[in-house]
Design an enzyme around this catalytic site. Sequence first.
Site, PDB file in Angstrom:
ATOM      1  N   GLU A  95       0.820  -1.215   0.000  1.00 38.65           N
ATOM      2  CA  GLU A  95       0.000   0.000   0.000  1.00 38.65           C
ATOM      3  C   GLU A  95       0.853   1.264   0.000  1.00 38.65           C
ATOM      4  O   GLU A  95       0.696   2.158   0.839  1.00 38.65           O
ATOM      5  CB  GLU A  95      -0.962  -0.007   1.196  1.00 38.65           C
ATOM      6  CG  GLU A  95      -2.011  -1.108   1.077  1.00 38.65           C
ATOM      7  CD  GLU A  95      -3.104  -1.050   2.120  1.00 38.65           C
ATOM      8  OE1 GLU A  95      -2.913  -0.394   3.158  1.00 38.65           O
ATOM      9  OE2 GLU A  95      -4.158  -1.666   1.905  1.00 38.65           O
TER      10      GLU A  95
ATOM     11  N   GLU B 126      -5.605  -8.336  -1.306  1.00 33.89           N
ATOM     12  CA  GLU B 126      -6.290  -8.133  -0.016  1.00 33.89           C
ATOM     13  C   GLU B 126      -7.732  -7.784  -0.283  1.00 33.89           C
ATOM     14  O   GLU B 126      -8.024  -6.906  -1.107  1.00 33.89           O
ATOM     15  CB  GLU B 126      -5.671  -6.986   0.787  1.00 33.89           C
ATOM     16  CG  GLU B 126      -4.362  -7.302   1.431  1.00 33.89           C
ATOM     17  CD  GLU B 126      -3.877  -6.183   2.339  1.00 33.89           C
ATOM     18  OE1 GLU B 126      -4.705  -5.493   2.974  1.00 33.89           O
ATOM     19  OE2 GLU B 126      -2.649  -5.999   2.406  1.00 33.89           O
TER      20      GLU B 126
HETATM   21  C1  BGP Z   1      -4.502  -2.994   4.835  1.00 34.81           C
HETATM   22  C2  BGP Z   1      -3.173  -3.526   5.246  1.00 34.81           C
HETATM   23  C3  BGP Z   1      -3.201  -4.798   6.003  1.00 34.81           C
HETATM   24  C4  BGP Z   1      -4.456  -5.078   6.799  1.00 34.81           C
HETATM   25  C5  BGP Z   1      -5.712  -4.517   6.194  1.00 34.81           C
HETATM   26  C6  BGP Z   1      -6.932  -4.519   7.090  1.00 34.81           C
HETATM   27  O1  BGP Z   1      -4.455  -1.615   4.804  1.00 34.81           O
HETATM   28  O2  BGP Z   1      -2.339  -3.739   4.141  1.00 34.81           O
HETATM   29  O3  BGP Z   1      -2.005  -4.913   6.704  1.00 34.81           O
HETATM   30  O4  BGP Z   1      -4.346  -5.003   8.131  1.00 34.81           O
HETATM   31  O5  BGP Z   1      -5.545  -3.232   5.697  1.00 34.81           O
HETATM   32  O6  BGP Z   1      -6.897  -3.410   7.951  1.00 34.81           O
HETATM   33  P1  BGP Z   1      -7.217  -3.566   9.482  1.00 34.81           P
HETATM   34  O7  BGP Z   1      -6.239  -4.552   9.991  1.00 34.81           O
HETATM   35  O8  BGP Z   1      -7.027  -2.218  10.078  1.00 34.81           O
HETATM   36  O9  BGP Z   1      -8.621  -4.039   9.539  1.00 34.81           O
END
Ligand code: BGP
Length: 470
Positions: free
Chosen positions: A175, A364
Amino acid sequence: MRLRDDFLWGGATAANQMEGAFLEDGKGLSIADVEQGSRHGVPRPIHEEVRSGCYYPSHEGIDFYHRYQEDIDLYAEMGFKCFRMSINWPRIFPVGDEAEPNEAGLEFYDRVFDALLEKGIQPVVTLSHYETPLALVQKYGSWRNRELIGFFEHYCRTVFSRYKDKVKYWMTFNEINETMNQREPYHQAGIRYQPGENPEAVKVLASHNMFVASARAVLAGHEINPDFKIGCMIQYPTTYARTCRPEDVMARRYHMMPNYYYTDVMCRGYYTNLCTAQLQRLGVTFEPPAEDLEILKAGTVDYIAFSYYFSYTASSEDGSSLKVERANPYLERNDWDWPIDPMGLRIALNELYDRYQMPLFVVENGLGAIDKVEADGSVQDDYRIKFLGDHIEALKQAVELDHVDVIGYTCWGPIDIISVGTGEMRKRYGFIYVDKDDEGKGSLKRSRKKSFAWYKKVLATNGADTSGLE
Ligand code: BGP
């Protein structure tokens, strides 16, 4: 058109959110290791060092470091074709600027990759997923300093050479566009502002250094193994104009600019008109050093990886200001107020493919939810099955109806891990439940949720059957 036979189905994780063993076998501290847990919706306190008496979720994670075999067995049972994980940079270079790597750290990933390959699961590796060595932040000021380019390249060359026969798919910075999007990009770039700094100028400089580092990594990777596929990775914020007012349509474009700023440079190899216009919007004058321009041009990525969770709406009073909201009257929201928008994924795939004509990898996507463990130990997570099934259907439409080239889908957190946003455990994404709470208590025992059998069925049919379970 249909999903390719070698479609990369699997799940995605990050070292800092699951490994634990934060100082074991010579590992140094990463930026994640000084971030405390927090409560629902409250920002996570960040310290300069590890303080006694504070709870830092990354220190134990879900103890993947010691339990990886059990987890990989469960992934294999679901039929994973690939598993996305990150290498914890300070496990290999504990302070980041050493000449020699930490052999014990390298051996750990040998064991994990071998265990995956043994089960026919391909490792897909993020080189930097919020795990910059803390010492590089303290000693060099993190990515605002060009010296990090060389340290990153050295780290990449080390792991590329070591794992050249074990890993084919890599991505450089997780990201990366969060560098510009976050008010203060600590997670992404290890940046905390110093007095007198212009935040926008710091973000532009840090981004540039990361662009060059990524391009050098791509060049090094292709030199070490020409079969490597090395991608960029962005968070894709599908955005709708709030109304059909032309000012709102323009606002949508303004909201996309800081995101395409990253993909333009990494996929096209230069700062496009959109990039220079974005700099002007930020009021930042930036002349990239001439020596970097050729590297950017030569080191473009092989594919685009992205995360997609939800969509936004954008509006503008005057056609130049920008108001961005998550609220959308047509969409429901999850427990964390994130809108649920499967068609937004199809739109994202189309927009990225139209713009770059490069293979896309959805690395993701998922639903963070509060799961309830029933008296018999089961978790009836039909809401997760619905969310993922609808998103997979939208992805299939992008392939079958829109002819977009998609190479894989790894849903976020196939096992419950630490939330990056809040440090909580109760924001759960997994098919596998992990017994651990927000204070770090629990047995860490793994158990299958209802969605486990569902995902297994989806994978067994190469995505053809996404229907729910009785
Ligand atoms: C993205 C990241 C991840 C992950 C995901 C979910 O931004 O790449 O590392 O954690 O988000 O976010 P969260 O864990 O805050 O729900």
